[in-house]
Design an enzyme around this catalytic site. Sequence first.
Site, PDB file in Angstrom:
ATOM      1  N   ASN A   1     -10.968  -2.743  -5.415  1.00 37.32           N
ATOM      2  CA  ASN A   1     -10.237  -1.760  -6.217  1.00 37.32           C
ATOM      3  C   ASN A   1     -10.912  -1.432  -7.554  1.00 37.32           C
ATOM      4  O   ASN A   1     -10.576  -0.430  -8.182  1.00 37.32           O
ATOM      5  CB  ASN A   1      -8.784  -2.201  -6.449  1.00 37.32           C
ATOM      6  CG  ASN A   1      -7.902  -2.088  -5.223  1.00 37.32           C
ATOM      7  OD1 ASN A   1      -6.979  -2.871  -5.021  1.00 37.32           O
ATOM      8  ND2 ASN A   1      -8.151  -1.103  -4.369  1.00 37.32           N
TER       9      ASN A   1
ATOM     10  N   ASP B   1       0.827  -1.207   0.000  1.00 30.58           N
ATOM     11  CA  ASP B   1       0.000   0.000   0.000  1.00 30.58           C
ATOM     12  C   ASP B   1       0.863   1.259   0.000  1.00 30.58           C
ATOM     13  O   ASP B   1       1.975   1.242   0.528  1.00 30.58           O
ATOM     14  CB  ASP B   1      -0.918  -0.037   1.240  1.00 30.58           C
ATOM     15  CG  ASP B   1      -2.126   0.872   1.078  1.00 30.58           C
ATOM     16  OD1 ASP B   1      -2.332   1.417  -0.027  1.00 30.58           O
ATOM     17  OD2 ASP B   1      -2.862   1.038   2.067  1.00 30.58           O
TER      18      ASP B   1
HETATM   19  C1  IPE Z   1      -5.439  -2.797  -0.293  1.00 32.73           C
HETATM   20  O1  IPE Z   1      -5.089  -1.467  -0.469  1.00 32.73           O
HETATM   21  C2  IPE Z   1      -5.333  -3.525  -1.596  1.00 32.73           C
HETATM   22  C3  IPE Z   1      -4.008  -3.583  -2.201  1.00 32.73           C
HETATM   23  C4  IPE Z   1      -2.880  -3.192  -1.680  1.00 32.73           C
HETATM   24  C5  IPE Z   1      -4.003  -4.167  -3.498  1.00 32.73           C
HETATM   25  P1  IPE Z   1      -6.188  -0.328  -0.614  1.00 32.73           P
HETATM   26  O2  IPE Z   1      -5.429   0.958  -0.688  1.00 32.73           O
HETATM   27  O3  IPE Z   1      -7.100  -0.612  -1.737  1.00 32.73           O
HETATM   28  O4  IPE Z   1      -6.997  -0.460   0.753  1.00 32.73           O
HETATM   29  P2  IPE Z   1      -8.009   0.530   1.474  1.00 32.73           P
HETATM   30  O5  IPE Z   1      -9.089   0.835   0.492  1.00 32.73           O
HETATM   31  O6  IPE Z   1      -7.237   1.771   1.826  1.00 32.73           O
HETATM   32  O7  IPE Z   1      -8.481  -0.206   2.674  1.00 32.73           O
HETATM   33  C1  IPE Z   2      -1.611   0.273  -3.440  1.00 33.71           C
HETATM   34  O1  IPE Z   2      -1.370   1.648  -3.447  1.00 33.71           O
HETATM   35  C2  IPE Z   2      -1.811  -0.276  -4.823  1.00 33.71           C
HETATM   36  C3  IPE Z   2      -3.187  -0.720  -5.114  1.00 33.71           C
HETATM   37  C4  IPE Z   2      -4.182  -0.738  -4.267  1.00 33.71           C
HETATM   38  C5  IPE Z   2      -3.430  -1.155  -6.481  1.00 33.71           C
HETATM   39  P1  IPE Z   2      -2.553   2.685  -3.388  1.00 33.71           P
HETATM   40  O2  IPE Z   2      -2.941   3.081  -4.787  1.00 33.71           O
HETATM   41  O3  IPE Z   2      -3.669   2.187  -2.555  1.00 33.71           O
HETATM   42  O4  IPE Z   2      -1.835   3.907  -2.684  1.00 33.71           O
HETATM   43  P2  IPE Z   2      -2.502   4.954  -1.694  1.00 33.71           P
HETATM   44  O5  IPE Z   2      -3.139   4.196  -0.560  1.00 33.71           O
HETATM   45  O6  IPE Z   2      -3.522   5.727  -2.489  1.00 33.71           O
HETATM   46  O7  IPE Z   2      -1.352   5.804  -1.261  1.00 33.71           O
HETATM   47 MG    MG Z   3      -4.121   2.380  -0.585  1.00 37.74          MG
END
Ligand code: IPE
Ligand code: IPE
Ligand code: MG
Length: 253
Positions: free
Chosen positions: A70, A22
Amino acid sequence: MPNSSSCDVQVHIPRHVAIIMDGNGRWARKRGLARIKGHEKGGENVLAILESVQKLGIRYLTLYAFSVENWKRPADEVAALMLLLEAYINRYFDELVKRRVRLRVIGNINVLPDHARVPLERAIHETARFTGQTLVLALNYGARSEVLEAARSYANDVATGHASTDELSWDKFSRYLYTRDMPDPDLIIRTSGETRLSNFLLLQAAYAEWYFTSVLWPDFDEVQLLKAITEFSLRERRFGRTGEQIASQSDAT
Ligand code: IPE
Ligand code: IPE
Ligand code: MG
């Protein structure tokens, strides 16, 4: 597997490490870049961490790459993520073969766009013969969807006489999960400072150790991984027993 480091501290190498990667979006925003630049950087980090994991002798690495939730992101970000998935699978394929890494997926990949699904399936197929090291991508994964799918298949097996409710045990039911032939994760790491599970491996994590770090995924490197493993080593995993029982068990070995 206990290893002795130079300062004679026993480091227990986990068999299976899972990572919620993340913080890509925040990594990009901090630099005034588009979110996708963070995803690109995050994708590059996968190979670096895979190398470190192999060096340390960790046999299973599971990476949460795309959750069922997602899909709710803006369509252009989802499309860009699917293009990146295709690009990275193609770019890393030779490296996986060279390193003898088996690629697996957990999640429903049937609904991924063909341009990403086809190279992914090819890579899974062509690395299936490697057994030493496994890289598991959680793609279109959600623990609740996984349980529903498992319950549906199980009910179907009961209806057709291939399973009986009287004999249902956790061991039997877990064979209906995507992770049917993998060990449960020992250590689950989440980067970026969030301290939630986000629908990741809820059942398999029943006895995992959790490690949360504020480091964003594109910045999570071997030093950070070693910090997590060191902390894991210091934890006493009791699995319901007392500390005294665990101590007498390790005295006996
Ligand atoms: C969790 O991250 C899923 C992945 C890292 C693929 P998210 O960024 O989507 O999670 P939430 O929505 O903040 O809980
Ligand atoms: C994790 O990084 C990757 C996916 C969930 C695909 P994020 O895109 O969730 O990054 P933040 O949470 O917005 O920083
Ligand atoms: Mg995230």
